[in-house]
Design an enzyme around this catalytic site. Structure first.
Site, PDB file in Angstrom:
ATOM      1  N   LYS A   1      12.978   2.366 -17.213  1.00  0.00           N
ATOM      2  CA  LYS A   1      12.534   1.270 -16.343  1.00  0.00           C
ATOM      3  C   LYS A   1      13.556   0.138 -16.452  1.00  0.00           C
ATOM      4  O   LYS A   1      14.271   0.040 -17.444  1.00  0.00           O
ATOM      5  CB  LYS A   1      11.162   0.779 -16.785  1.00  0.00           C
TER       6      LYS A   1
ATOM      7  N   GLU B   1      14.276   3.783 -12.568  1.00  0.00           N
ATOM      8  CA  GLU B   1      13.421   2.840 -11.845  1.00  0.00           C
ATOM      9  C   GLU B   1      13.920   1.418 -12.062  1.00  0.00           C
ATOM     10  O   GLU B   1      14.406   1.097 -13.152  1.00  0.00           O
ATOM     11  CB  GLU B   1      11.984   2.941 -12.357  1.00  0.00           C
TER      12      GLU B   1
ATOM     13  N   HIS C   1       6.018  14.390 -15.008  1.00  0.00           N
ATOM     14  CA  HIS C   1       6.808  14.511 -13.772  1.00  0.00           C
ATOM     15  C   HIS C   1       8.140  15.228 -14.013  1.00  0.00           C
ATOM     16  O   HIS C   1       8.542  16.097 -13.249  1.00  0.00           O
ATOM     17  CB  HIS C   1       7.109  13.136 -13.163  1.00  0.00           C
TER      18      HIS C   1
ATOM     19  N   ASP D   1       4.642   8.747 -20.096  1.00  0.00           N
ATOM     20  CA  ASP D   1       4.315   8.252 -18.759  1.00  0.00           C
ATOM     21  C   ASP D   1       5.009   9.077 -17.672  1.00  0.00           C
ATOM     22  O   ASP D   1       4.416   9.373 -16.641  1.00  0.00           O
ATOM     23  CB  ASP D   1       4.748   6.778 -18.649  1.00  0.00           C
TER      24      ASP D   1
ATOM     25  N   LYS E   1      -3.646  11.784 -13.170  1.00  0.00           N
ATOM     26  CA  LYS E   1      -3.045  11.682 -14.490  1.00  0.00           C
ATOM     27  C   LYS E   1      -3.504  10.391 -15.160  1.00  0.00           C
ATOM     28  O   LYS E   1      -3.948   9.500 -14.458  1.00  0.00           O
ATOM     29  CB  LYS E   1      -1.519  11.750 -14.405  1.00  0.00           C
TER      30      LYS E   1
ATOM     31  N   LYS F   1       5.660  15.469  -3.420  1.00  0.00           N
ATOM     32  CA  LYS F   1       6.779  14.842  -2.708  1.00  0.00           C
ATOM     33  C   LYS F   1       7.506  15.888  -1.874  1.00  0.00           C
ATOM     34  O   LYS F   1       7.835  16.964  -2.377  1.00  0.00           O
ATOM     35  CB  LYS F   1       7.770  14.211  -3.700  1.00  0.00           C
TER      36      LYS F   1
ATOM     37  N   HIS G   1       1.713  13.732  -8.983  1.00  0.00           N
ATOM     38  CA  HIS G   1       2.070  13.377  -7.599  1.00  0.00           C
ATOM     39  C   HIS G   1       3.514  13.775  -7.252  1.00  0.00           C
ATOM     40  O   HIS G   1       3.863  13.886  -6.086  1.00  0.00           O
ATOM     41  CB  HIS G   1       1.791  11.896  -7.302  1.00  0.00           C
TER      42      HIS G   1
ATOM     43  N   ARG H   1     -18.386   0.800  -9.832  1.00  0.00           N
ATOM     44  CA  ARG H   1     -19.398  -0.108 -10.380  1.00  0.00           C
ATOM     45  C   ARG H   1     -19.594  -1.336  -9.485  1.00  0.00           C
ATOM     46  O   ARG H   1     -20.690  -1.872  -9.393  1.00  0.00           O
ATOM     47  CB  ARG H   1     -18.976  -0.562 -11.781  1.00  0.00           C
TER      48      ARG H   1
HETATM   49  C1  BG6 Z   1       3.745   7.170 -12.449  1.00  0.00           C
HETATM   50  C2  BG6 Z   1       4.069   6.368 -13.681  1.00  0.00           C
HETATM   51  O1  BG6 Z   1       3.085   8.360 -12.794  1.00  0.00           O
HETATM   52  O2  BG6 Z   1       4.955   7.484 -11.779  1.00  0.00           O
HETATM   53  C3  BG6 Z   1       4.816   5.097 -13.301  1.00  0.00           C
HETATM   54  O3  BG6 Z   1       2.863   6.042 -14.346  1.00  0.00           O
HETATM   55  C4  BG6 Z   1       6.051   5.448 -12.518  1.00  0.00           C
HETATM   56  O4  BG6 Z   1       5.158   4.333 -14.443  1.00  0.00           O
HETATM   57  C5  BG6 Z   1       5.682   6.345 -11.339  1.00  0.00           C
HETATM   58  O5  BG6 Z   1       6.635   4.248 -12.053  1.00  0.00           O
HETATM   59  C6  BG6 Z   1       6.901   6.847 -10.620  1.00  0.00           C
HETATM   60  O6  BG6 Z   1       6.506   7.463  -9.427  1.00  0.00           O
HETATM   61  P1  BG6 Z   1       7.390   7.354  -8.114  1.00  0.00           P
HETATM   62  O7  BG6 Z   1       6.647   8.170  -7.114  1.00  0.00           O
HETATM   63  O8  BG6 Z   1       7.469   5.901  -7.766  1.00  0.00           O
HETATM   64  O9  BG6 Z   1       8.719   7.913  -8.494  1.00  0.00           O
END
Ligand code: BG6
Length: 514
Positions: free
Chosen positions: A365, A241, A265, A260, A173, A207, A203, A66
């Site tokens: 986290k 994390e 993942h 999340d 996602k 990796k 993603h 936009r």
């Molecule tokens: C994302 C989540 O999909 O993956 C985040 O929304 C998370 O909250 C992240 O921190 C972790 O990805 P990576 O590649 O940093 O392990």
């Protein structure tokens, strides 16, 4: 024609080489081009592919958002992104590359914007030789996915332009927030694009180290015979994390740690670790096997969520001696929120290979360390011969996804000296030492973008996988909704609530120390 790809250290030393098919000519349309993902990940990934010679010379990017911006403004922000988040920029490469970046501002739900887009793409075909090939990348907030897809369909941009060209849709996602929304989104997307045109991104699958799990399992005959319930006591998957919710409090507070990271993942990691070898290493057979794992995942009835899962939320604390706020004190988080920032679970896969072997998942986290790891914990030797042997940790195969990427096998060895005393030691493979200390690992997005251009869907999630994962998650969500406050606090900078230890210790096991 294949391109020779050399794996080099940052100093330019070549340590391995391979050949790789380069991407075909193509126009990549990025919806949400003024956003964070575009600058942090997508443009740096496309530029790195260009520098590696893996992008066709006939490739162009069309940013769509936009915000009002000229092509030059877009190129300037792209360059900024490269400086901050990309690898080294060669001036010569940038000068050549930047002319392939274009931008148009438009409304996501306005048909006339898509007519304009169509005209711009035709011009791009003529100027860059992109041959009518299109990738539409949805890097927008998820609430726009449906309207963009519908508009692409109405403008006829969902069809390939000739027998030899392609039109593909790449979706970021989150793909839905529960089974119903994921089904609706799938239904909608598939009413405009065929499933074979759709590339759903997780993603984690891009990796390098996650792909290495497949190589490790399928290219080394010695592990497959012991990769089952007869030899493995349990498996631990950890995604720890140190970061909090950063500027995503508004989104995260609605979603929580389970949806999340765990539901997508971690289930992807689990299905790669647990799946049967596919008949051939191609997209559909690989995804069929992953889907079977998800189907065999035992559902946790709502009334049993207290037994098989545990939630936590961080309070204020310290990380590396720096004070950090509580989750409830984060920007855009409700001050009385019960959203979980920490989850542990005990899962069972009901099939012949895994019956009776628990899979423990742990994610949070604001934990003391960033570490993603899969640990395969083997059973003890059937008989103990040596003094103190019962105190030895059984054999563990630890696959470290990030950081310090590598694989370690832990076993007992005799301590040198006159007594028969044993101690655990590690046999270590580390990317850093095997492939050079400064090895540049391609970012997940590089691999995924290249695969999308090449039409390889192995590392993308299929509609039925996504729905199966949500179907499994539903009972847990329902169980938690019945007890919304059953969330234990933990201090930021610790390994989660004290109950998390009790959770696994009652099974006579312990969390791995990271
Ligand atoms: C994302 C989540 O999909 O993956 C985040 O929304 C998370 O909250 C992240 O921190 C972790 O990805 P990576 O590649 O940093 O392990």
């Amino acid at each position: 024609m294949a391109v020779d790809v050399q794996v080099t250290t940052r100093d330019g030393e070549v340590i391995a080489s391979t050949t790789q098919r380069p991407a075909p000519p193509c126009a990549i349309v990025i919806f949400g081009a003024s956003g964070d993902l575009t600058h942090r990940k997508l443009i740096p990934a496309i530029f790195d592919l260009y520098q590696a010679g893996l992008l066709s010379k006939h490739c162009a990017v069309m940013g769509f958002s936009r915000s009002q911006m000229s092509d030059d403004d877009f190129r300037r922000t792209a360059r900024d992104g490269l400086e901050h988040y990309g690898s080294q920029v060669s001036e010569r490469a940038w000068e050549e590359f930047k002319s392939s970046l274009h931008y148009m501002s438009g409304q996501f739900d306005d048909p006339s914007s898509y007519q304009l887009l169509r005209q711009r793409l035709e011009k791009i075909d003529a100027a860059h030789g992109t041959q009518g090939n299109r990738i539409y990348y949805l890097a927008t907030p998820p609430e726009l996915f449906e309207s963009i897809t519908a508009q692409l369909g109405d403008a006829g941009l969902n069809h390939r332009r000739s027998e030899d060209s392609f039109a593909r849709l790449v979706i970021e996602k989150p793909f839905g927030v529960d089974l119903m929304s994921a089904r609706e989104l799938n239904g909608h997307v598939q009413s405009v694009f065929r499933e074979s045109q759709v590339y759903r991104i997780d993603h984690y699958l891009g990796k390098e180290t996650v792909q290495n799990i497949l190589a490790f399992r399928l290219a080394n005959g010695i592990f497959e015979p012991i990769w089952n319930r007869n030899f493995i006591d349990h498996v631990q998957l950890t995604v720890a994390e140190t970061v909090g919710v950063e500027r995503r409090g508004g989104y995260y507070d609605q979603i929580g740690a389970f949806r999340d990271v765990v539901e997508n993942h971690m289930l992807q990691l689990l299905s790669i670790v647990a799946m049967e070898p596919p008949v051939v290493f191609e997209a559909e057979p690989v995804r069929d096997e992953k889907l079977k794992v998800l189907k065999a995942l035992r559902r946790i009835p709502p009334e049993q969520t207290g037994e098989f899962t545990l939630r936590g939320q961080y309070t204020s604390g310290k990380l590396e001696s720096i004070p950090v706020s509580s989750y409830r004190g984060e920007e855009k988080v409700a001050p009385d929120s019960w959203t979980e920032t920490f989850v542990v679970m005990r899962l069972q896969i009901d099939n012949w290979r895994w019956a009776g072997t628990p899979f423990y998942l742990r994610h949070g986290k604001r934990l003391p360390k960033r570490a993603t790891e899969i640990a395969i914990q083997f059973k003890r030797a059937p008989q103990m011969f040596f003094p103190g042997e019962e105190r030895l940790e059984p054999n563990v195969l630890a696959m470290r996804i990030q950081p310090d990427e590598g694989i370690a096998l832990r076993f007992g060895a005799k301590v040198p000296g006159p007594t028969m005393q044993l101690q655990e030691v590690d046999m270590n493979f580390q990317y850093g030492s095997s492939f050079g200390p400064n090895i540049t690992q391609a970012d997940a997005y590089e691999r995924l973008l290249l695969d999308a251009m090449l039409g390889d869907r192995t590392l993308f999630t299929r509609a039925d996988e996504v729905e199966q994962a949500w179907a499994w998650a539903e009972d847990i969500q329902e169980g938690w909704a019945q007890h919304p406050n059953n969330v234990h606090f933990y201090q930021a900078g610790t390994w989660g609530p004290a109950w998390a230890d009790a959770f696994i210790e009652r099974d006579g096991r312990q969390w791995r120390r990271m």
